[in-house]
Design a protein around this motif. Structure first.
Motif, short mmCIF file in Angstrom:
data_model
loop_
_atom_site.label_atom_id
_atom_site.label_comp_id
_atom_site.label_asym_id
_atom_site.label_seq_id
_atom_site.Cartn_x
_atom_site.Cartn_y
_atom_site.Cartn_z
N SER A 143 0.83 -1.21 0.00
CA SER A 143 0.00 0.00 0.00
C SER A 143 0.86 1.26 0.00
CB SER A 143 -0.93 0.00 1.22
OG SER A 143 -0.16 -0.02 2.40
N LYS A 144 2.16 1.09 -0.25
CA LYS A 144 3.12 2.19 -0.20
C LYS A 144 3.43 2.71 -1.60
CE LYS A 144 6.34 4.46 2.14
NZ LYS A 144 5.99 5.43 3.12
N GLN A 145 3.30 4.03 -1.80
CA GLN A 145 3.69 4.63 -3.07
C GLN A 145 5.17 4.95 -3.03
OE1 GLN A 145 1.27 7.70 -4.83
NE2 GLN A 145 -0.51 7.05 -3.64
N ILE A 146 5.89 4.48 -4.05
CA ILE A 146 7.32 4.75 -4.15
C ILE A 146 7.61 5.42 -5.48
CG2 ILE A 146 7.95 2.80 -2.66
CD1 ILE A 146 8.86 1.37 -5.27
N ALA A 147 8.78 6.01 -5.57
CA ALA A 147 9.27 6.60 -6.81
C ALA A 147 10.48 5.79 -7.26
CB ALA A 147 9.66 8.06 -6.60
N LEU A 148 10.45 5.31 -8.49
CA LEU A 148 11.59 4.62 -9.09
C LEU A 148 12.34 5.62 -9.96
CD1 LEU A 148 9.95 1.33 -10.39
CD2 LEU A 148 11.41 1.59 -8.37
N VAL A 149 13.67 5.61 -9.86
CA VAL A 149 14.50 6.48 -10.68
C VAL A 149 15.60 5.64 -11.30
CG1 VAL A 149 16.04 8.48 -10.72
CG2 VAL A 149 14.04 8.47 -9.20
N ARG A 150 15.68 5.70 -12.62
CA ARG A 150 16.72 4.97 -13.36
C ARG A 150 17.75 5.98 -13.87
NH1 ARG A 150 15.69 1.95 -19.14
NH2 ARG A 150 17.87 1.47 -19.58
N LEU A 151 19.01 5.66 -13.66
CA LEU A 151 20.09 6.51 -14.17
C LEU A 151 20.58 5.98 -15.51
CD1 LEU A 151 22.11 7.16 -10.89
CD2 LEU A 151 20.23 8.49 -11.88
N PRO A 152 21.34 6.78 -16.26
CA PRO A 152 21.83 6.34 -17.58
C PRO A 152 22.67 5.06 -17.53
CG PRO A 152 22.06 8.70 -17.39
CD PRO A 152 21.66 8.20 -16.03
N ASP A 153 23.31 4.77 -16.38
CA ASP A 153 24.12 3.55 -16.26
C ASP A 153 23.28 2.35 -15.80
OD1 ASP A 153 23.66 4.10 -13.58
OD2 ASP A 153 25.77 4.41 -13.07
N ASP A 154 21.95 2.50 -15.82
CA ASP A 154 20.97 1.48 -15.46
C ASP A 154 20.89 1.17 -13.97
OD1 ASP A 154 19.97 1.31 -18.01
OD2 ASP A 154 21.16 -0.43 -18.54
N ARG A 155 21.54 1.98 -13.12
CA ARG A 155 21.28 1.85 -11.69
C ARG A 155 19.85 2.37 -11.44
NH1 ARG A 155 25.32 5.17 -8.38
NH2 ARG A 155 25.34 6.39 -10.28
N VAL A 156 19.14 1.69 -10.55
CA VAL A 156 17.77 2.08 -10.24
C VAL A 156 17.67 2.32 -8.74
CG1 VAL A 156 15.34 1.41 -10.32
CG2 VAL A 156 16.89 0.71 -12.16
N PHE A 157 16.99 3.38 -8.36
CA PHE A 157 16.77 3.73 -6.97
C PHE A 157 15.27 3.76 -6.70
CE2 PHE A 157 20.85 5.47 -8.09
CZ PHE A 157 21.64 5.14 -7.01
N ALA A 158 14.89 3.44 -5.48
CA ALA A 158 13.50 3.53 -5.05
C ALA A 158 13.45 4.32 -3.75
CB ALA A 158 12.90 2.14 -4.85
N VAL A 159 12.63 5.35 -3.75
CA VAL A 159 12.46 6.21 -2.57
C VAL A 159 10.97 6.47 -2.38
CG1 VAL A 159 14.72 7.34 -2.86
CG2 VAL A 159 12.69 8.35 -3.93
N ASP A 160 10.63 7.06 -1.24
CA ASP A 160 9.23 7.46 -1.03
C ASP A 160 8.77 8.38 -2.14
OD1 ASP A 160 8.67 6.15 1.37
OD2 ASP A 160 9.29 7.85 2.62
N HIS A 161 7.54 8.19 -2.56
CA HIS A 161 6.91 9.11 -3.50
C HIS A 161 6.36 10.32 -2.73
CE1 HIS A 161 5.02 10.41 -7.14
NE2 HIS A 161 3.81 9.99 -6.86
N TRP A 162 6.15 10.14 -1.42
CA TRP A 162 5.61 11.18 -0.55
C TRP A 162 6.66 12.24 -0.26
CZ3 TRP A 162 1.05 12.78 1.11
CH2 TRP A 162 0.97 13.60 2.23
#
Length: 114
Positions: free
Chosen positions: A31-50
Motif C-alpha cells: 500500500s506504499k507509493q514509491i518513486a523509481l529512478v533509473r540513471l543512464p548507467d541502469d542503476r535504479v533507486f526507489a524512494v518514497d513518492h511522498w
C-alpha cells in the motif's frame, strides 16, 4: 498476504525498459507509493513518492540530478534536493528525509524490497 509481509519480500514492479533514464516513475508496493529512478548507467533507486515538505505524492515527478557526484532528486513543488542513496534532504538539513528501498534488476525486471 499482510501489508508488512508484502513490503519485506522482493516484488517485481516493471521491466527496466519501462523506466526512462533520468526520469522518475511512481509505483505501488503493497500500500506504499514509491518513486523509481533509473540513471543512464541502469542503476535504479526507489524512494518514497511522498514529499514530506509539500505533503503530497510528487517525488517521482521531481528533477533528477546529482550533487557532489551523488545521484539526487529534487521535489517538483518546493525544490528540496534528496539523495537517492540515503533519502537525506541535502538542501535543508532541518527537513525530513525520505525513505529508501532496496532495488535489484533481475532478468530485465525491476524488483523492490522495503
Amino acid at each position: 498476504m499482510a501489508d508488512t509481509e508484502e513490503m519485506t519480500s522482493w516484488q517485481t514492479i516493471c521491466r527496466l525498459d519501462d523506466v526512462d533514464p533520468m526520469w522518475g516513475e511512481a509505483a505501488l508496493v503493497g500500500s506504499k507509493q514509491i518513486a523509481l529512478v533509473r540513471l543512464p548507467d541502469d542503476r535504479v533507486f526507489a524512494v518514497d513518492h511522498w514529499d514530506p515538505v509539500a505533503e503530497a505524492n510528487v517525488i517521482a515527478r521531481g528533477i533528477v540530478g546529482s550533487k557532489a557526484g551523488a545521484p539526487t532528486i529534487a521535489s517538483p513543488i518546493h525544490k528540496q534536493v534528496y539523495a537517492l542513496e540515503t533519502g537525506e534532504c541535502l538542501s535543508d538539513p532541518e527537513a525530513a528525509s525520505i525513505s529508501t528501498y532496496e532495488v535489484r534488476v533481475a532478468q530485465g525486471q525491476i524488483e523492490v524490497r522495503a
